[in-house]
Scaffold this active site. Structure first.
Site, PDB file in Angstrom:
ATOM      1  N   GLY A 103       0.821  -1.210   0.000  1.00 15.38           N
ATOM      2  CA  GLY A 103       0.000   0.000   0.000  1.00 15.38           C
ATOM      3  C   GLY A 103       0.848   1.250   0.000  1.00 15.38           C
ATOM      4  N   ASN A 104       0.231   2.365   0.344  1.00 15.87           N
ATOM      5  CA  ASN A 104       0.978   3.621   0.449  1.00 15.87           C
ATOM      6  C   ASN A 104       0.376   4.466   1.566  1.00 15.87           C
ATOM      7  OD1 ASN A 104      -1.158   5.358  -0.731  1.00 15.87           O
ATOM      8  ND2 ASN A 104      -0.772   4.088  -2.535  1.00 15.87           N
ATOM      9  N   ARG A 105       0.960   5.622   1.800  1.00 23.09           N
ATOM     10  CA  ARG A 105       0.590   6.411   2.985  1.00 23.09           C
ATOM     11  C   ARG A 105      -0.586   7.353   2.751  1.00 23.09           C
ATOM     12  NH1 ARG A 105       4.852   5.716   6.463  1.00 23.09           N
ATOM     13  NH2 ARG A 105       6.832   5.205   5.465  1.00 23.09           N
TER      14      ARG A 105
END
Ligand SMILES: Cc1cc2nc3c(=O)[nH]c(=O)nc-3n(C[C@H](O)[C@H](O)[C@H](O)COP(=O)(O)O)c2cc1C
Length: 455
Positions: free
Chosen positions: A242-244
């Site tokens: 995923g990412n932030r």
């Protein structure tokens, strides 16, 4: 399409939905009528409730749905009679062949026909059905009878039908139905700058106007689609890459668009803040799901939105072969990643192709680019992705980027200009950006009106 401004301010309208496959479009119609300032209550036939749920319509309309002609209201009043007396217009969309027949013959076996019989207000009817059904002499006779009643018929359109065939039977475009309603009510009250937008969600304080003269209703009647949040690409059933992204920037834009009167669809990945109540939310966890949602909104017949703002942080890579079972620690893990499609460029391309083929009006396309260290690639991205505006930020700068409530962005425009904005609240960035979008949209609407006049 509707003109700019709120044309049904405080008008009380009943929306009658019957058992057609096009019933799902009535949800968007409800939102468009609300965006024009109307207070809408929903009547449904029993068949219609098989196609879409009353919960959706009760939530969005903020009124109980009347789907049973024999049920009394909580206060003991008869539903269809109080509707007949309370509303200023009844819009029946979609109207089935069966309903047209019932209405033409005065058969009051559902709440909509009963209310129409009991009222003297304008009735707007938008039929939708298979082409053969619409062409049948029985249907045509029923339509003619309704015209004799003084009803306003919004003819169905020619095109692909749910059956897979092509014919005249597609529900008229929602803009045509809204326009017909405005006309049936005797035209539009003048748009009031700064006026509230009726039943449309008013989430959050608008803050200071980002630019002098920006109207609070300048997106009324427009459909704004926003992608927000981050994608999660599965490694196995419990883990993902995923990412932030928090979704805050996109959600702020959705809130701002709602406040300006737009109907808003939010295509939402992973997020940490609640989406606004007034938006239609389509959840999309992976890049592939986000792509599918965007594809559904950009069919060959033309884009189904006026503005698309793509703020979502979509994974550039995903695991090549996600495991169907949880990978155990003992087996170790090496991930082979493959690139995902560039959704911004692909969607912009699909929009261009579809408007080329269909002649539909072009929407305003806005991309977001999260950069690290410098924004020097942003102008090239604007060109290569083929968007109108590209909003770039350096996510390594303090207060800028993922998870923060503030952002420091530069807006690059396809006319070659760029604006470097100071650090500000994400909601203020949204306000600035939609000011620019509204100006572009007005220019596009003006262009298509001029084109229509010359043709
Ligand atoms: C999947 C499906 C889609 C349908 N779509 C339509 C339609 O678009 N138009 C129509 O006139 N009837 C359509 N029908 C048939 C109506 O649902 C049926 O005639 C029903 O009795 C209409 O009831 P109502 O007019 O009381 O809502 C469809 C039926 C099914 C099963």
């Amino acid at each position: 399409m509707t003109e700019q401004g709120v044309r049904l301010q405080d008008r009380r309208i009943a929306l009658g939905i019957t058992g057609s496959i096009a019933a799902y479009k009535a949800v968007d119609l409800l939102r468009l009528l609300q965006a024009e300032g109307a207070d809408v209550r929903v009547l449904m036939t029993a068949s219609a409730t098989e196609f879409i749920g009353t919960l959706t319509l009760e939530t969005l309309s903020r009124h109980p749905v009347d789907s049973d002609v024999l049920a009394l209201q909580a206060d003991g009043r008869i539903g269809h009679i109080s509707t007949a007396h309370d509303v200023e217009a009844i819009v029946v969309a979609p109207a089935t062949a069966h309903w047209l027949g019932a209405m033409a013959n005065g058969l009051a076996s559902d709440s909509i026909t009963a209310a129409c019989l009991a009222t003297s207000v304008p009735v707007i009817v938008a039929p939708a059905m298979d082409g053969g059904m619409y062409a049948h002499p029985a249907t045509q006779a029923n339509v003619a009878r309704l015209r004799e009643f003084g009803y306003h018929l919004v003819e169905p359109e020619f095109g692909p039908l749910a059956s897979g065939m092509v014919g005249q039977g597609r529900l008229a475009s929602l803009d045509r139905i809204v326009d017909a309603t405005v006309r049936a009510l005797g035209g539009a009250p003048a748009a009031v700058a700064g006026a509230p937008t009726g039943a449309v969600s008013q989430s959050g304080a608008p803050g200071n106007s980002a630019s002098a003269g920006s109207s609070r209703t300048d997106l009324a009647g427009r459909h704004v689609v926003v992608t927000a949040g981050g994608t999660a690409e599965p490694i196995d059933p419990v883990r993902f890459v995923g990412n932030r992204s928090s979704g805050k920037m996109g959600i702020a834009i959705a809130e701002e668009a709602l406040d300006r009167g737009a109907a808003v669809t939010l295509i939402l990945g992973n997020h940490t803040v609640e989406p606004p109540a007034g938006a239609h939310v389509a959840h999309a966890e992976t890049a592939a799901e986000m792509e599918a949602a965007l594809r559904a909104l950009t069919p060959p017949s033309g884009p189904r939105f006026d503005v698309l703002v793509m703020t979502a942080a979509v994974a550039d890579f995903r695991p090549h072969s996600p495991s169907a079972k949880k990978v155990s620690r003992s087996s170790g893990m090496t991930l082979e990643m493959v690139a995902t499609p560039d959704l911004l460029a692909a969607t912009a391309e699909r929009v261009r192709t579809s408007i080329g083929a269909s002649g539909a009006r072009r929407p305003v396309l806005v991309g977001f680019a999260a950069e690290t260290g410098s924004l020097e690639r942003a102008e090239e991205k604007l060109r290569s992705k083929g968007v109108d505006l590209l909003v770039a930020n350096d996510v390594t700068e303090p207060g800028s980027g993922f998870g923060t409530d503030t952002n420091k962005v530069t807006i690059y425009s396809s006319d070659g200009s760029s604006e470097e904005l100071p650090l500000m609240a994400k909601r203020e960035v949204a306000e600035f950006l939609l000011d620019r979008v509204a100006v572009r949209l007005a220019a596009i609407v003006g262009e298509s009106a001029a084109l229509a006049e010359t043709n």
